[in-house]
Design a protein around this motif. Structure first.
Motif, PDB file in Angstrom:
ATOM      1  N   ILE A 151      32.815  53.002  42.986  1.00  8.78           N
ATOM      2  CA  ILE A 151      32.441  52.878  44.395  1.00  8.78           C
ATOM      3  C   ILE A 151      30.953  53.186  44.563  1.00  8.78           C
ATOM      4  CG2 ILE A 151      32.737  53.929  46.690  1.00  8.78           C
ATOM      5  CD1 ILE A 151      35.754  54.165  46.014  1.00  8.78           C
ATOM      6  N   GLN A 152      30.457  54.185  43.863  1.00  7.04           N
ATOM      7  CA  GLN A 152      29.029  54.531  43.950  1.00  7.04           C
ATOM      8  C   GLN A 152      28.132  53.411  43.414  1.00  7.04           C
ATOM      9  OE1 GLN A 152      27.537  57.025  45.594  1.00  7.04           O
ATOM     10  NE2 GLN A 152      29.615  57.438  46.300  1.00  7.04           N
ATOM     11  N   ARG A 153      28.651  52.588  42.507  1.00 11.73           N
ATOM     12  CA  ARG A 153      27.863  51.491  41.930  1.00 11.73           C
ATOM     13  C   ARG A 153      27.788  50.271  42.844  1.00 11.73           C
ATOM     14  NH1 ARG A 153      30.265  51.434  35.852  1.00 11.73           N
ATOM     15  NH2 ARG A 153      29.274  53.344  35.142  1.00 11.73           N
ATOM     16  N   LEU A 154      28.614  50.248  43.880  1.00  6.00           N
ATOM     17  CA  LEU A 154      28.587  49.106  44.797  1.00  6.00           C
ATOM     18  C   LEU A 154      27.217  49.034  45.471  1.00  6.00           C
ATOM     19  CD1 LEU A 154      32.053  49.533  46.577  1.00  6.00           C
ATOM     20  CD2 LEU A 154      31.445  47.791  44.904  1.00  6.00           C
ATOM     21  N   PRO A 155      26.776  47.824  45.822  1.00  3.50           N
ATOM     22  CA  PRO A 155      25.530  47.721  46.596  1.00  3.50           C
ATOM     23  C   PRO A 155      25.659  48.561  47.870  1.00  3.50           C
ATOM     24  CG  PRO A 155      26.264  45.556  45.863  1.00  3.50           C
ATOM     25  CD  PRO A 155      27.356  46.520  45.521  1.00  3.50           C
ATOM     26  N   GLU A 156      24.542  49.057  48.362  1.00  2.00           N
ATOM     27  CA  GLU A 156      24.540  50.036  49.449  1.00  2.00           C
ATOM     28  C   GLU A 156      25.352  49.590  50.670  1.00  2.00           C
ATOM     29  OE1 GLU A 156      21.435  52.393  52.344  1.00  2.00           O
ATOM     30  OE2 GLU A 156      20.672  51.440  50.538  1.00  2.00           O
ATOM     31  N   GLN A 157      25.054  48.386  51.187  1.00  2.00           N
ATOM     32  CA  GLN A 157      25.759  47.923  52.382  1.00  2.00           C
ATOM     33  C   GLN A 157      27.242  47.717  52.079  1.00  2.00           C
ATOM     34  OE1 GLN A 157      24.808  44.010  53.982  1.00  2.00           O
ATOM     35  NE2 GLN A 157      25.120  44.779  56.056  1.00  2.00           N
ATOM     36  N   ILE A 189      33.787  43.503  52.245  1.00  2.00           N
ATOM     37  CA  ILE A 189      35.020  44.143  51.780  1.00  2.00           C
ATOM     38  C   ILE A 189      35.583  43.352  50.589  1.00  2.00           C
ATOM     39  CG2 ILE A 189      37.436  44.664  52.365  1.00  2.00           C
ATOM     40  CD1 ILE A 189      35.581  46.635  53.674  1.00  2.00           C
ATOM     41  N   GLY A 190      35.605  42.028  50.720  1.00  2.00           N
ATOM     42  CA  GLY A 190      36.079  41.190  49.616  1.00  2.00           C
ATOM     43  C   GLY A 190      35.243  41.387  48.366  1.00  2.00           C
ATOM     44  N   LYS A 191      33.935  41.457  48.548  1.00  2.00           N
ATOM     45  CA  LYS A 191      33.023  41.681  47.420  1.00  2.00           C
ATOM     46  C   LYS A 191      33.306  43.028  46.763  1.00  2.00           C
ATOM     47  CE  LYS A 191      28.050  42.006  46.468  1.00  2.00           C
ATOM     48  NZ  LYS A 191      26.716  41.900  47.093  1.00  2.00           N
ATOM     49  N   ALA A 192      33.496  44.067  47.569  1.00  2.00           N
ATOM     50  CA  ALA A 192      33.787  45.402  47.038  1.00  2.00           C
ATOM     51  C   ALA A 192      35.084  45.394  46.233  1.00  2.00           C
ATOM     52  CB  ALA A 192      33.883  46.422  48.180  1.00  2.00           C
ATOM     53  N   ARG A 212      36.531  42.856  44.732  1.00  2.00           N
ATOM     54  CA  ARG A 212      36.341  42.108  43.479  1.00  2.00           C
ATOM     55  C   ARG A 212      35.616  42.961  42.441  1.00  2.00           C
ATOM     56  NH1 ARG A 212      35.262  38.134  47.134  1.00  2.00           N
ATOM     57  NH2 ARG A 212      33.015  38.378  46.942  1.00  2.00           N
ATOM     58  N   ILE A 213      34.573  43.636  42.865  1.00  2.00           N
ATOM     59  CA  ILE A 213      33.802  44.474  41.945  1.00  2.00           C
ATOM     60  C   ILE A 213      34.674  45.609  41.412  1.00  2.00           C
ATOM     61  CG2 ILE A 213      31.873  46.109  41.789  1.00  2.00           C
ATOM     62  CD1 ILE A 213      30.369  44.259  43.787  1.00  2.00           C
ATOM     63  N   LEU A 214      35.414  46.250  42.290  1.00  2.00           N
ATOM     64  CA  LEU A 214      36.260  47.370  41.860  1.00  2.00           C
ATOM     65  C   LEU A 214      37.362  46.907  40.913  1.00  2.00           C
ATOM     66  CD1 LEU A 214      36.518  49.420  45.177  1.00  2.00           C
ATOM     67  CD2 LEU A 214      35.128  49.922  43.162  1.00  2.00           C
ATOM     68  N   ARG A 215      37.947  45.741  41.194  1.00  2.00           N
ATOM     69  CA  ARG A 215      38.962  45.212  40.276  1.00  2.00           C
ATOM     70  C   ARG A 215      38.377  45.005  38.894  1.00  2.00           C
ATOM     71  NH1 ARG A 215      40.043  41.139  43.927  1.00  2.00           N
ATOM     72  NH2 ARG A 215      41.330  41.980  45.558  1.00  2.00           N
ATOM     73  N   THR A 216      37.174  44.453  38.835  1.00  2.00           N
ATOM     74  CA  THR A 216      36.511  44.216  37.555  1.00  2.00           C
ATOM     75  C   THR A 216      36.187  45.542  36.867  1.00  2.00           C
ATOM     76  OG1 THR A 216      35.549  42.187  38.427  1.00  2.00           O
ATOM     77  CG2 THR A 216      34.525  43.116  36.468  1.00  2.00           C
ATOM     78  N   GLU A 217      35.633  46.482  37.624  1.00  2.00           N
ATOM     79  CA  GLU A 217      35.250  47.783  37.068  1.00  2.00           C
ATOM     80  C   GLU A 217      36.449  48.550  36.505  1.00  2.00           C
ATOM     81  OE1 GLU A 217      32.280  49.737  36.995  1.00  2.00           O
ATOM     82  OE2 GLU A 217      31.131  47.931  37.445  1.00  2.00           O
ATOM     83  N   LEU A 218      37.604  48.390  37.132  1.00  2.00           N
ATOM     84  CA  LEU A 218      38.776  49.175  36.745  1.00  2.00           C
ATOM     85  C   LEU A 218      39.815  48.358  35.978  1.00  2.00           C
ATOM     86  CD1 LEU A 218      39.110  51.102  40.117  1.00  2.00           C
ATOM     87  CD2 LEU A 218      38.037  51.913  38.014  1.00  2.00           C
ATOM     88  N   ALA A 219      39.438  47.156  35.563  1.00  2.00           N
ATOM     89  CA  ALA A 219      40.386  46.260  34.894  1.00  2.00           C
ATOM     90  C   ALA A 219      40.965  46.861  33.619  1.00  2.00           C
ATOM     91  CB  ALA A 219      39.717  44.920  34.581  1.00  2.00           C
ATOM     92  N   ASP A 220      40.177  47.652  32.894  1.00  2.00           N
ATOM     93  CA  ASP A 220      40.666  48.211  31.636  1.00  2.00           C
ATOM     94  C   ASP A 220      41.746  49.275  31.853  1.00  2.00           C
ATOM     95  OD1 ASP A 220      38.602  49.683  32.814  1.00  2.00           O
ATOM     96  OD2 ASP A 220      38.039  50.640  30.917  1.00  2.00           O
ATOM     97  N   TYR A 221      41.952  49.724  33.090  1.00  2.00           N
ATOM     98  CA  TYR A 221      42.997  50.706  33.370  1.00  2.00           C
ATOM     99  C   TYR A 221      44.336  50.066  33.703  1.00  2.00           C
ATOM    100  CZ  TYR A 221      40.117  54.800  33.023  1.00  2.00           C
ATOM    101  OH  TYR A 221      39.344  55.797  32.535  1.00  2.00           O
ATOM    102  N   LEU A 222      44.362  48.797  34.011  1.00  2.00           N
ATOM    103  CA  LEU A 222      45.606  48.137  34.397  1.00  2.00           C
ATOM    104  C   LEU A 222      46.689  48.243  33.316  1.00  2.00           C
ATOM    105  CD1 LEU A 222      47.129  46.600  36.536  1.00  2.00           C
ATOM    106  CD2 LEU A 222      46.199  44.482  35.611  1.00  2.00           C
ATOM    107  N   PRO A 223      46.414  47.930  32.037  1.00  2.00           N
ATOM    108  CA  PRO A 223      47.475  48.049  31.021  1.00  2.00           C
ATOM    109  C   PRO A 223      48.015  49.480  30.909  1.00  2.00           C
ATOM    110  CG  PRO A 223      45.598  46.836  30.145  1.00  2.00           C
ATOM    111  CD  PRO A 223      45.192  47.388  31.473  1.00  2.00           C
TER     112      PRO A 223
END
Length: 193
Positions: A129-135, A168-171, A173-184
């Motif tokens: 979440i901290q890595r998301l663009p500011e806005q 919100i959609g962008k956030a 998508r980014i979070l899904r990508t960032e946390l994808a390795d935790y899904l399995p």
């Protein structure tokens, strides 16, 4: 004497409250009925219609309506309802995620390894979440943590509701990508319980 649509629009643009009130009284009930066919909740339907009229009044100076006033009102309510439906589905998705996290936490108290993974996932989520663009981060936080509606966020930040939805959609998508390795790992934990 009955005013034409263009005369009413012109009067509203000039700030004529009786003209605005006449339009409101003429169309409010039928617009609420129309909104209810989408939202299935009377309060949500009324809120959507009121938001449309409020937006018209607030932006009356730049009001440009090229179709009939009735068509414009119905299209505006239609769009507002669709935005509300999208917002409600995102809220439901968020609620499901929160329930899942609570269940994960509760089950993790029984298994130290699961607790460790849940803690790590929580830390990774905070970092992501901290890595998301500011806005994007600001809008996401207002929506998820302060539970503000998209319209409230748009009004507070002076943005369009579409910009809020896109951020919100962008956030997500980014979070899904960032946390994808935790899904399995999460799926494995679910099936082991």
């Amino acid at each position: 004497m009955q005013l034409t649509d263009q005369e009413l629009i012109h009067a509203i643009r000039l700030g004529n409250e009786p003209a605005f009130e006449a339009v409101f009284r003429q169309h409010y009930a039928s617009l609420c009925q129309y909104a209810r066919t989408f939202l299935h909740d009377w309060d949500d339907a009324e809120e959507a219609v009121q938001a449309v009229f409020l937006a018209i009044w607030e932006k009356r100076d730049s009001l440009e309506i090229t179709v009939s006033l009735k068509s414009y009102l119905y299209r505006s309510v239609h769009n507002r309802c669709l935005n509300r439906i999208r917002h409600l589905s995102v809220q439901a998705e968020h609620r499901e995620q929160a329930v899942y996290e609570v269940e994960l936490y509760q089950s993790s108290s029984e298994a130290p390894m699961q607790s460790l993974i849940a803690d790590e996932l929580s830390d990774r989520l905070k970092v992501a979440i901290q890595r998301l663009p500011e806005q994007c981060r600001l809008i996401f936080s207002m929506s998820r943590f302060e539970e503000m509606k998209y319209q409230e966020i748009a009004d507070q930040l002076g943005l369009s509701i579409k910009t809020v939805e896109n951020q919100i959609g962008k956030a997500l998508r980014i979070l899904r990508t960032e946390l994808a390795d935790y899904l399995p790992i999460l799926l494995t934990m679910l099936f082991l319980n």
